[in-house]
Design a protein around this motif. Sequence first.
Motif, PDB file in Angstrom:
ATOM      1  N   LYS A 235       0.807  -1.218   0.000  1.00  0.00           N
ATOM      2  CA  LYS A 235       0.000   0.000   0.000  1.00  0.00           C
ATOM      3  C   LYS A 235       0.842   1.270   0.000  1.00  0.00           C
ATOM      4  CE  LYS A 235      -3.828  -2.192   2.475  1.00  0.00           C
ATOM      5  NZ  LYS A 235      -4.648  -2.181   3.700  1.00  0.00           N
ATOM      6  N   ARG A 236       2.067   1.145   0.427  1.00  0.00           N
ATOM      7  CA  ARG A 236       2.903   2.338   0.548  1.00  0.00           C
ATOM      8  C   ARG A 236       4.343   1.985   0.210  1.00  0.00           C
ATOM      9  NH1 ARG A 236       1.825   6.810   3.924  1.00  0.00           N
ATOM     10  NH2 ARG A 236       3.569   8.218   4.016  1.00  0.00           N
ATOM     11  N   HIS A 237       4.871   2.567  -0.838  1.00  0.00           N
ATOM     12  CA  HIS A 237       6.265   2.253  -1.189  1.00  0.00           C
ATOM     13  C   HIS A 237       7.017   3.475  -1.691  1.00  0.00           C
ATOM     14  CE1 HIS A 237       4.255   1.762  -5.078  1.00  0.00           C
ATOM     15  NE2 HIS A 237       3.550   0.785  -4.560  1.00  0.00           N
ATOM     16  N   SER A 238       6.898   4.569  -0.923  1.00  0.00           N
ATOM     17  CA  SER A 238       7.707   5.758  -1.219  1.00  0.00           C
ATOM     18  C   SER A 238       9.167   5.475  -0.891  1.00  0.00           C
ATOM     19  CB  SER A 238       7.226   6.952  -0.390  1.00  0.00           C
ATOM     20  OG  SER A 238       5.900   7.287  -0.718  1.00  0.00           O
ATOM     21  N   LEU A 239      10.046   5.920  -1.777  1.00  0.00           N
ATOM     22  CA  LEU A 239      11.469   5.664  -1.598  1.00  0.00           C
ATOM     23  C   LEU A 239      12.266   6.948  -1.779  1.00  0.00           C
ATOM     24  CD1 LEU A 239      11.749   2.353  -3.618  1.00  0.00           C
ATOM     25  CD2 LEU A 239      11.980   2.586  -1.144  1.00  0.00           C
TER      26      LEU A 239
END
Length: 360
Positions: free
Chosen positions: A234-238
Motif C-alpha cells: 500500500k505504501r512504497h515511497s522511496l
Amino acid sequence: MSLYNNYKMKEHILKSYLYDRSIKLNELQEYLNPLMLILAEDLENKKTIKDALIEIIDSIRFEDITTEHSIMETKQNIEYFEGAKEIFSAEELKSISDIKERLNWKIEHIESLKEDRKEFLKRNLNKIKKEFEKYKEFDEFNEKNYNKLHKLLIEDDIYFFRYLNLYNDYMYEIEENLAKIIFSKWDKEMTKLDQYKDGEPFRFLVHAIGCNAERAQMKTKSCNIIATSIITDKRHSLYANREYGFIYYPTKDNVILINSGDCYADELTLSDTYPGISVQYVSANTYLNHTSVNTSRNYLIEQLESKMEGEKNNYNEIVLYNNEGTNPIGVFVKKNASETYKEDAKQLSDEMKLRLIEID
C-alpha cells in the motif's frame, strides 16, 4: 555490531580529542604570560586567563545533544510499548517495565553528572582567576601554576569518561535488551520472501538503488552501512523516488538506527571537530554519525507506519550495519520503472541468483 568495538571506538575518539585539548594548554603556556593576559590593554583581542582557559575547556563539547535526543526518544517509545499491551506477553511487559526503571535511573544520573561538572568548573575557574590576578608584574609564570591548570583538565577528563560510561551502560542495559524484544515483533511482521506469492500483501525492507547493476553489485559489500526503508503493497515511497533495488531482512544484529523520516546519517572519518559519543562503530577508520532528533534503535513497525500516515511521499529510514550476516535476499523493481532499470533489476537477479519481485 559489536558493542565492545562500539565502546572502544568512542573511547579512542574521546581520548584523542582530550589529548588535543591538553596540547592547547601547553601552547598557552609557551607564548602567554600573566601580564599579557590580564592587563594587555593594547591587544586587539583582549583575554583574561579565565577566558583563554574556558576556550580550551570548551573546545570539546560535553553534552551530546544527539545522544540525549535518542535516549528521550527511547523513553517515549517505551511508554508507547506499555500502552500496546496486546502486542506483548506478560513476561515481555515485565521486562519492558524493568528496562524503563533502569532508563529513568540513567537519565537522572546523566543530568546529575552535568550539574556536578558545571559546579566543578565554576568553582575551580573562580579559584584560578583569583590566583592569576595576583600577577601584576612581568614575572615569569611558574610551572607550579600551570600544573594547577593541567590538574583541572585531568579532573575534567574524568567527567567525560563518566558520561561515556553512562551512555555505554545505556547501550548495553537499555537498547540491547529492548532490541531483543522489539525485533522479535519485527520478525513476525516482515514478509518472508521464500513464502511470498506474487500479488499478495507484503512488507519488505529495501535498499533503493540509483545506479546501474554493475555498480550496485560492487557496492553490496564495499559500503559499511546501508540505508533502507520499509515498504508495503500500500505504501512504497522511496528516497529520490528510485525505482529498483535490493531486499534485505532486518535483525537485532544489523539494525543501527531507525526513523520514521530521514536519519540524516553519514559514515565519516575523524576530523578537527569532536563528533560526540552518539557516533556508532562502522569500521576501524570510520564511524556513523546522525543528526535527526527522532532517531532511535527501537521502534515497532506500527509506530513507523502510523507516523507516516497522511504523508504520501514520505519515506522511513532504517540504517543497517553491513556485516557478514547482512546480504541481499531479493531484488525488487516497480512496474512503472524505466526499461533501463527493469533490465538492471533482471541482471542483478540473474547474476546474484536472487528472486525478482515486481511491485505496483
